[in-house]
Design a protein around this motif. Structure first.
Motif, short mmCIF file in Angstrom:
data_model
loop_
_atom_site.label_atom_id
_atom_site.label_comp_id
_atom_site.label_asym_id
_atom_site.label_seq_id
_atom_site.Cartn_x
_atom_site.Cartn_y
_atom_site.Cartn_z
N ILE A 42 0.88 -1.17 0.00
CA ILE A 42 0.00 0.00 0.00
C ILE A 42 0.92 1.22 0.00
N PRO A 43 0.67 2.19 -0.88
CA PRO A 43 1.53 3.38 -0.92
C PRO A 43 1.67 3.97 0.49
N PHE A 44 2.88 4.42 0.81
CA PHE A 44 3.14 4.97 2.14
C PHE A 44 4.24 6.02 2.08
N LEU A 53 11.71 7.87 12.70
CA LEU A 53 11.12 7.60 11.40
C LEU A 53 9.64 7.31 11.60
N PHE A 54 8.79 8.06 10.92
CA PHE A 54 7.35 7.89 11.02
C PHE A 54 6.82 7.42 9.68
N MET A 55 5.99 6.40 9.71
CA MET A 55 5.42 5.86 8.48
C MET A 55 3.91 6.04 8.51
N GLU A 56 3.37 6.37 7.33
CA GLU A 56 1.92 6.53 7.20
C GLU A 56 1.49 5.96 5.86
N SER A 57 0.45 5.13 5.88
CA SER A 57 -0.09 4.54 4.65
C SER A 57 -1.00 5.54 3.95
N HIS A 58 -1.07 5.39 2.62
CA HIS A 58 -1.91 6.27 1.81
C HIS A 58 -2.72 5.44 0.82
N PRO A 59 -3.66 4.63 1.35
CA PRO A 59 -4.50 3.85 0.44
C PRO A 59 -5.44 4.81 -0.28
N GLY A 60 -5.83 4.46 -1.44
CA GLY A 60 -6.75 5.31 -2.19
C GLY A 60 -7.43 4.51 -3.28
N ASP A 61 -8.44 5.12 -3.86
CA ASP A 61 -9.18 4.46 -4.93
C ASP A 61 -8.43 4.52 -6.26
N ASN A 62 -7.48 5.46 -6.37
CA ASN A 62 -6.72 5.61 -7.61
C ASN A 62 -5.36 6.22 -7.28
N PRO A 63 -4.42 6.13 -8.21
CA PRO A 63 -3.07 6.67 -7.94
C PRO A 63 -3.06 8.16 -7.61
N GLU A 64 -3.90 8.92 -8.28
CA GLU A 64 -3.93 10.37 -8.02
C GLU A 64 -4.27 10.67 -6.57
N CYS A 66 -3.79 8.62 -3.96
CA CYS A 66 -2.67 8.19 -3.13
C CYS A 66 -1.57 9.24 -3.10
N PHE A 67 -1.22 9.75 -4.27
CA PHE A 67 -0.17 10.77 -4.35
C PHE A 67 -0.61 12.08 -3.68
N ALA A 68 -1.88 12.44 -3.85
CA ALA A 68 -2.38 13.67 -3.22
C ALA A 68 -2.34 13.55 -1.70
N ASP A 69 -2.74 12.39 -1.17
CA ASP A 69 -2.70 12.18 0.28
C ASP A 69 -1.26 12.22 0.80
N ALA A 70 -0.36 11.59 0.06
CA ALA A 70 1.06 11.59 0.46
C ALA A 70 1.61 13.01 0.42
N ARG A 71 1.32 13.74 -0.63
CA ARG A 71 1.79 15.14 -0.75
C ARG A 71 1.28 15.97 0.43
N HIS A 72 -0.01 15.80 0.76
CA HIS A 72 -0.60 16.55 1.86
C HIS A 72 0.12 16.25 3.19
N THR A 73 0.39 14.98 3.44
CA THR A 73 1.09 14.58 4.66
C THR A 73 2.49 15.18 4.72
N VAL A 74 3.23 15.07 3.64
CA VAL A 74 4.62 15.54 3.63
C VAL A 74 4.68 17.07 3.69
N GLU A 75 3.83 17.74 2.95
CA GLU A 75 3.84 19.21 2.95
C GLU A 75 3.49 19.78 4.32
N GLY A 76 2.79 19.01 5.13
CA GLY A 76 2.42 19.47 6.47
C GLY A 76 3.38 19.06 7.56
N ALA A 77 4.47 18.43 7.20
CA ALA A 77 5.42 17.89 8.20
C ALA A 77 6.46 18.93 8.59
N ARG A 78 6.13 19.80 9.47
CA ARG A 78 7.06 20.83 9.94
C ARG A 78 8.14 20.18 10.79
#
Length: 180
Positions: A42-44, A53-64, A66-78
């Motif tokens: 599962i994308p993570f 090291l912190f890991m978070e899964s990004h399951p989604g209905d489509n690749p877009e 998954c990538f959007a969820d991952a981007r949101h998580t990383v962009e918010g990681a101060r």
């Protein structure tokens, strides 16, 4: 999950900063281990924050998604020093399309990220065979491009979810009952 276009492999492979290379290779090894156990990948994302090291899964209905969820998580990681996003995809080569475990990663403030992958095959009996070494794929979007370096954030700016964890030797777990 494979609908992602990355820049092709350059003639010369750049030397990656050690921390970035470590988190990308960690993500690749995690995926490889899961596949060898017969588990789905599962994308993570992996985030390096304060020697953790912190890991978070990004399951989604489509690749877009998954990538959007991952981007949101990383962009918010101060306060994060590096990240990697791992997923099962494919690479188009001169020899045709090849399955690959791919990890993209980046550092705060850098314009581009980098992608590294393990090519693999699955025979008719379901046996997996991985390439001996991970290969540099090329440049990738950097989800941390808009972030400051980790040391530029004050303690009050770092997301609390990255402060209340400790390593128990088997991975990270949340510290219960401690308040600041």
């Amino acid at each position: 999950m494979a609908d992602r276009v990355l820049e092709t492999t350059p003639e010369e492979v750049p030397e990656l900063p050690e921390l970035l290379e470590k988190v990308i290779i960690f993500a690749l090894e995690e995926m490889k281990e899961k596949m060898e156990k017969g588990e789905d990948v599962i994308p993570f994302t992996c985030l390096v924050v304060k020697d953790n090291l912190f890991m978070e899964s990004h399951p989604g209905d489509n690749p877009e998604q998954c990538f959007a969820d991952a981007r949101h998580t990383v962009e918010g990681a101060r306060g994060a020093e590096a990240y990697a996003m791992g997923y099962d995809g494919y690479i188009e080569t001169d020899a045709g399309v090849k399955d690959a475990l791919i990890a993209e990663g980046g550092l705060p403030g850098e314009d581009v990220g980098h992608a590294i992958g393990y090519l693999y095959t699955v025979d008719e009996d379901g046996k997996l065979t991985f390439a001996d070494e991970a290969a540099y794929i090329g440049e990738a979007p950097n989800f941390m491009a808009g972030l400051k370096a980790a040391e530029e954030y004050g303690e009050d700016e770092i997301d609390e979810r990255y402060v209340e964890f400790e390593d128990d030797g088997e991975g990270l777990y949340e510290v219960e009952g401690e308040e600041e």
